[in-house]
Design an enzyme around this catalytic site. Structure first.
Site, PDB file in Angstrom:
ATOM      1  N   ASN A  46      14.564  -3.942  24.908  1.00  0.00           N
ATOM      2  CA  ASN A  46      13.391  -3.275  25.390  1.00  0.00           C
ATOM      3  C   ASN A  46      12.113  -3.895  24.711  1.00  0.00           C
ATOM      4  OD1 ASN A  46      15.012  -1.856  23.240  1.00  0.00           O
ATOM      5  ND2 ASN A  46      13.023  -0.343  23.163  1.00  0.00           N
ATOM      6  N   ASP A  47      11.380  -3.224  24.100  1.00  0.00           N
ATOM      7  CA  ASP A  47       9.945  -3.543  23.744  1.00  0.00           C
ATOM      8  C   ASP A  47       9.840  -4.887  23.098  1.00  0.00           C
ATOM      9  OD1 ASP A  47       9.941  -0.730  23.739  1.00  0.00           O
ATOM     10  OD2 ASP A  47       9.000  -0.084  21.872  1.00  0.00           O
TER      11      ASP A  47
END
Length: 490
Positions: A46-47
């Site tokens: 993710n991020d």
């Protein structure tokens, strides 16, 4: 499958090598593995984190749960590049194996200091009652790529009046002082960011909440970023809890920006309206950095929290966007694919046509991984556009509606569906007689740049293997079309 809490908090160090090998083999069999985007070897990405240039290379880290396509205990995974195009996996950078990050190494940023790369991140910890206690921690990478965590947090508690949703420090240096903004939630369950300062990256002082013109705008602001482009301040953040409004805010969570210069002494920012960074389906938690030649570059997570994706069944989820150069032009934030991506271009094909209420294909215009630039001049057509990843039953459609003055991305028939509860169409306003679409298509994604980066649509798509067709169309009248396509990979 349903993952238990115990499974989500299982560390990769506790998994047998044969089980990791089996998972990797399962992932590798997925038909939707990307060819030129950053993606996890297994599990969930993710991020983007710690995006920076240090010791002659670009460094980009990302949130990673290695054991499956769920949000489990997070590691930082490290990739690096000399050209922003070809990325080398460098392995796990931060492991959540200390008291300061016992339940996950959450998002953060990087900055060079004292000849080393300092990584400031949120350590997720929980007590016996499962109450979260976020810590802001430092890990330092030396010139050999060795990373060591400091054993104690540099910010060990949440200030009064804020909840335990307190994370994602973004660091910069201004007039000899280090500053960090951190995403936060007030105790009244509204989102904001706070500011800290430090003379040395070690001792941090709480300066206060940044006062904006958005006092009640969602319930949490994640992944904040602040920087300047040609002396124009840009504040990026990802607010959660924004209701749809016309063509805006139709994803589960949004990412956007305001233009305005932050006064670090008064913690105030006078700013423009909030604008979404991306008008597509799958974009969140972006982070920026400055290149050695002064460009501001952004990478985003090509995905969203709390959404199921078709690759979940194959043991992996998500990828990162291509790097984009940010400029400010006529009061708008413009995003263009970094020029280095031109090195991916393979075989070039060109075509042109006058379209009159018809759909056309061109010889050699097909594929699953390519860059395509297509310009339309509208004569009297009601609409015109492109269909990509086409077979008899599937297609992804990009339309310019000259009547409604809108660009429309439709993935209703793009293949395996994604989050249809949030709709299958995204659109934005555009009033133009000439429209240019620049597309970067990969095995399971589309990044669309409209009119030289005025708007961008980022979306995952999951078509069948035989969806290789490309078609050009005009409806309700005439439009001229010129297209250039380059193969990528293969």
């Amino acid at each position: 499958m349903q993952w238990t809490t115990e499974q989500r908090y299982t560390r990769i160090e506790d998994i047998a090598e044969k089980d990791l090998t089996a998972l990797k083999e399962k992932v590798d069999r997925s038909p939707w593995r990307q060819t030129y985007h950053i993606q996890p070897e297994t599990g969930l990405l993710n991020d983007p984190n710690g995006f920076s240039f240090y010791n002659g290379e670009y460094h980009l880290f990302y949130q990673w749960f290695p054991l499956g396509p769920v949000h489990g205990i997070k590691y930082w995974y490290h990739t690096k590049s000399k050209d922003l195009v070809h990325w080398e996996n460098a392995g796990i950078a931060i492991r959540p194996n200390d008291d300061i990050d016992s339940h996950g190494a959450y998002s953060g940023s990087g900055i060079e200091h004292n000849g080393q790369l300092y990584l400031m991140y949120t350590g997720n910890t929980r007590d016996d009652q499962w109450v979260r206690h976020p810590k802001q921690n430092i890990a330092v990478m030396d010139e050999k790529g060795v990373i060591e965590k400091w054993k104690t947090p540099v910010i060990d508690h949440v200030p009064d009046d804020y909840t335990d949703h307190f994370r994602d420090p973004k660091v910069w240096k201004e007039n000899g002082t280090f500053y960090a903004i951190i995403g936060a939630q007030r105790t009244d369950k509204t989102g904001c960011v706070v500011l800290y300062s430090s003379p040395d990256m070690e001792k941090w002082t709480f300066e206060g909440e940044i006062k904006t013109g958005l006092p009640r705008f969602g319930y949490m602001w994640e992944c904040p970023d602040y920087f300047t482009v040609d002396d124009q301040g840009v504040f990026i953040f990802s607010p959660q809890g924004i209701a749809p409004d016309g063509d805006h805010y139709h994803n589960i969570y949004q990412s956007g920006y305001v233009l305005g210069n932050l006064d670090v002494h008064t913690q105030t920012i006078q700013h423009s309206d909030f604008h979404e960074l991306d008008r597509g389906f799958d974009f969140y938690a972006p982070q920026t950095m400055e290149t050695p030649d002064g460009r501001r570059i952004m990478v985003g997570w090509m995905g969203l929290p709390e959404i199921a994706y078709p690759t979940d069944a194959h043991g992996w989820a998500h990828c990162l966007t291509l790097p984009r150069e940010i400029t400010i032009e006529n009061g708008r934030l413009i995003q263009r694919p970094v020029r280095e991506l031109q090195s991916l271009r393979g075989i070039q094909m060109e075509a042109a046509a006058e379209l009159s209420n018809e759909t056309k294909t061109f010889d050699s215009f097909s594929g699953t991984s390519f860059e395509l630039i297509c310009s339309f001049t509208i004569h009297d057509a009601a609409s015109c556009g492109i269909e990509i990843r086409v077979n008899e039953n599937e297609k992804t459609v990009i339309t310019y509606d000259a009547v409604q003055k809108k660009v429309i991305l439709d993935r209703t028939f793009s293949g395996s569906p994604v989050s249809t509860d949030y709709g299958t169409v995204r659109s934005c306003h555009l009033d133009a007689e000439c429209v240019t679409f620049q597309l970067f298509v990969d095995s399971s994604s589309l990044e669309l740049f409209v009119n030289d980066g005025l708007d961008v649509f980022t979306s995952r798509i999951f078509p069948s293997d035989d969806c290789t067709g490309i078609r050009f169309f005009a409806s309700g009248g005439r439009a001229s079309c010129r297209a250039v396509k380059w193969t990528i990979g293969g």
